[in-house]
Design an enzyme around this catalytic site. Structure first.
Site, PDB file in Angstrom:
ATOM      1  N   THR A 182    -120.388  -4.109 -76.258  1.00  0.00           N
ATOM      2  CA  THR A 182    -119.153  -4.730 -75.789  1.00  0.00           C
ATOM      3  C   THR A 182    -119.267  -6.237 -75.939  1.00  0.00           C
ATOM      4  O   THR A 182    -120.339  -6.811 -75.794  1.00  0.00           O
ATOM      5  CB  THR A 182    -118.887  -4.421 -74.297  1.00  0.00           C
ATOM      6  OG1 THR A 182    -119.982  -4.939 -73.551  1.00  0.00           O
ATOM      7  CG2 THR A 182    -118.732  -2.960 -74.041  1.00  0.00           C
ATOM      8  N   GLU A 194    -116.290   1.201 -73.215  1.00  0.00           N
ATOM      9  CA  GLU A 194    -117.059   2.154 -72.414  1.00  0.00           C
ATOM     10  C   GLU A 194    -116.339   3.488 -72.241  1.00  0.00           C
ATOM     11  O   GLU A 194    -116.878   4.421 -71.654  1.00  0.00           O
ATOM     12  CB  GLU A 194    -117.339   1.563 -71.017  1.00  0.00           C
ATOM     13  CG  GLU A 194    -118.291   0.379 -71.004  1.00  0.00           C
ATOM     14  CD  GLU A 194    -117.590  -0.961 -71.174  1.00  0.00           C
ATOM     15  OE1 GLU A 194    -116.501  -0.979 -71.792  1.00  0.00           O
ATOM     16  OE2 GLU A 194    -118.119  -1.979 -70.710  1.00  0.00           O
ATOM     17  N   LYS A 203    -105.095 -15.961 -56.810  1.00  0.00           N
ATOM     18  CA  LYS A 203    -104.846 -15.723 -55.387  1.00  0.00           C
ATOM     19  C   LYS A 203    -104.276 -16.996 -54.774  1.00  0.00           C
ATOM     20  O   LYS A 203    -104.977 -17.974 -54.573  1.00  0.00           O
ATOM     21  CB  LYS A 203    -106.135 -15.318 -54.681  1.00  0.00           C
ATOM     22  CG  LYS A 203    -105.856 -14.533 -53.427  1.00  0.00           C
ATOM     23  CD  LYS A 203    -107.104 -13.857 -52.915  1.00  0.00           C
ATOM     24  CE  LYS A 203    -106.709 -12.717 -51.985  1.00  0.00           C
ATOM     25  NZ  LYS A 203    -107.855 -12.117 -51.348  1.00  0.00           N
TER      26      LYS A 203
END
Ligand code: AMP
Length: 538
Positions: A178, A324, A434
């Site tokens: 990856t 994955e 956030k």
């Protein structure tokens, strides 16, 4: 019956059932080099014999450093069917990463495109385990570097394998690393069973529906999650398969779709944005033969789905997955009773990532480990399990942290799931904004901004803010013709009716291009670094 699910099974069926079907590869300046499945299968069996003669044994890794081609597909089958492991190396990575990956996987043989020798040459001496480098020519007349073996000569000299070894379905067939944005890349191993089952699920009408009638064009790199494993499904079904060849550009893709009446061609959103830019200016191209464009890798902007459907008659299918996961997790098909919904609602659904394909279990879990309801509002990390989901990383004990105590794989993607199972990714765990204790989805902001007709690309990152902890900063790339005229206010005015007021970015800044990772995803790490000293306007 205890019938092992191995690639050999469907390779042998296909060579007998579909000998006349065609494969081909784009050769720049020449056109498509075509061959039949019968010829391709014979070449594959010769390659397996040639590899055996070079000393490749069961379990050995056979690396590839190559663009998409029918030759690459020969390695896709020859290596696993002789019991070795296909290891596709991402050629877009930095030289030190390629070196790390090849050494970590302990590749014995490396099969590379001759045109990629400039990448290999400087690192050749550091590839500790590689005993042979086999070169494939991308164009006639290409020179091969000294010390390398000629792929075509090896095939000519070998007698095709007729008696394949009997393998266990849990034997490794392939591996990919990856493209992690931090730390070393991590290896994912795919068993024969995983690839076999994944190929069948990709052939279901309600997923990709790959069939004999398809003319597939492979643009997703064969070094990235095995081109989403579509080449395997293509062979399973005897579909016509064309390969993009060395570094295909948007215009090459359009030409191939138009000339070969391609029906199935997947790619990441960036590619389709570029293709749309060309099609807008050059109406002579007809891509309406395309029945399915699987689009994923990052969130597909809703505007893009609508344009390709309505303007070009080429249906996009939003899909989600990861290396994955071999990689398929979800596809976004409308259910039969949704087809009659007004456009507004249909496209709102199609822009979601879709529901789990058969064979994948999916749940969302909050930070405290509590499973969240499928109410379309509650968000949590997506966790998955199933026969083609990785249970860890290759030779990497730290990878165990990716699994939960009860055996689910943690994807790091955050999503809500509605009552009908449609997943909507709101962000990656590390990529949420956030603000004042409430989440803002940078992905939602980006895809909305990318719906603005003057915008080419946009990335939204979190920047620190004294009062709100974090606020969104929009980094926007205008289309070239609006480079000097598009204003920040136009973007904000466009966003205002579409998102909550407090979601509006504190600033819209214009940039030349959104930095990309080696596989073409937005590299927000680079943007975060660039704007780390950003201060809010008074
Ligand atoms: P990779 O393993 O490089 O293919 O990256 C997988 C990751 O890409 C996923 O975990 C997601 O974060 C992202 N991704 C893939 N498909 C989509 C999609 N359709 N929408 C949003 N993100 C996606």
């Amino acid at each position: 019956m205890d019938y092992p699910l191995t690639l050999t099974q469907f390779f042998e069926r296909t060579r007998r059932v579909y000998p006349k079907k065609v494969l081909g590869t784009r050769v720049p300046g020449v056109g498509l080099e075509k061959l039949t499945y019968a010829a391709w299968a014979d070449r594959t069996a010769r390659l397996a014999a040639a590899l055996a003669r070079l000393g490749v044994k069961k379990g050995d890794r056979v690396g590839t450093l190559a663009w998409n081609s029918h030759r690459h597909l020969e390695v896709y089958f020859a290596a696993p069917m002789m019991g070795a492991v296909l290891h596709t190396v991402n050629l877009r990575l930095a030289p030190q990463d390629i070196t790390y990956i090849v050494n970590h996987a302990e590749d014995q043989v490396l099969i590379a495109d001759a045109s990629l020798w400039p990448i290999l040459e400087p690192i050749r001496k550091d590839l500790k385990t590689v005993r042979h480098i086999i070169m494939m020519k991308n164009a006639p007349g290409e020179e091969l570097p000294p010390g390398s073996l000629d792929y075509e000569a090896l095939l000519r000299e070998a007698a095709p394998v007729t008696d394949w070894p009997r393998l266990d379905e849990n034997d490794a067939a392939g591996m990919c690393y990856t493209s992690g944005t931090t730390g070393h890349p991590k290896g994912v191993v795919y068993s024969h069973r995983a690839v076999y089952l994944h190929s069948f699920v990709s052939s279901m009408a309600d997923t990709f529906g790959v069939s004999e009638r398809d003319v597939i064009l492979h643009i997703v790199p064969m070094f990235h999650a095995n081109a989403w494993c579509v080449p395997f499904a293509g062979v399973l079904n005897g579909a016509t398969q064309f390969f993009g060849g060395p570094n295909p550009q948007p215009r090459d893709i359009i030409e191939m779709i138009h000339n070969e009446r391609v029906t199935f061609v997947g790619a990441v959103p960036t590619v389709w944005i570029a293709i749309h830019a060309i099609l807008e200016k050059e109406p002579q191209w007809d891509i309406s033969s395309v029945r399915c464009i699987p689009i994923g890798g990052s969130a597909a902007p809703r505007s893009l789905l609508e344009i390709f459907d309505k303007k070009y008659g080429a249906n996009m299918l939003h899909a989600w997955g990861m290396t994955e996961m071999t990689p398929l997790g979800t596809t976004c098909r409308l259910k039969s009773y949704m087809e009659a919904l007004p456009d507004e609602e249909r496209y709102a659904i199609k822009a979601k990532q879709g529901f789990a394909v058969a064979g994948v279990d999916l749940r969302i879990v909050d930070e405290a480990g509590r499973e969240q309801p499928w109410d379309g509002k509650s968000v949590g990390e997506i966790q998955v399990r199933g026969p083609w989901i990785a249970s860890g990383y290759y030779n990497n004990p730290a990878g165990a942290a990716q699994l939960t105590a009860d055996g689910w794989f943690r994807t790091g993607d955050v999503a809500a799931i509605d009552s009908e199972g449609y997943v909507q990714i709101t962000d990656r765990t590390k990529d949420l904004i956030k603000s004042g204790g409430e989440w803002i989805s940078s992905v939602d902001l980006e895809t909305t901004i990318m719906g603005h007709p003057k915008v080419l690309e946009a990335a939204v990152i979190a920047v620190p803010h004294e009062r709100w902890q974090e606020r969104p900063l929009a980094c926007v790339v205008p289309k070239p013709e609006y480079k000097d005229s598009l204003t920040a206010q136009e973007i904000l005015d466009y966003l205002a009716p579409r998102v909550a007021k407090w979601w509006l970015p504190d600033e819209v800044t214009f940039i030349e291009a959104v930095p990309k990772t080696s596989v073409g995803k937005f590299d927000k790490k680079v943007l975060r670094e660039r704007f780390k000293a950003w201060t809010p306007k008074a």
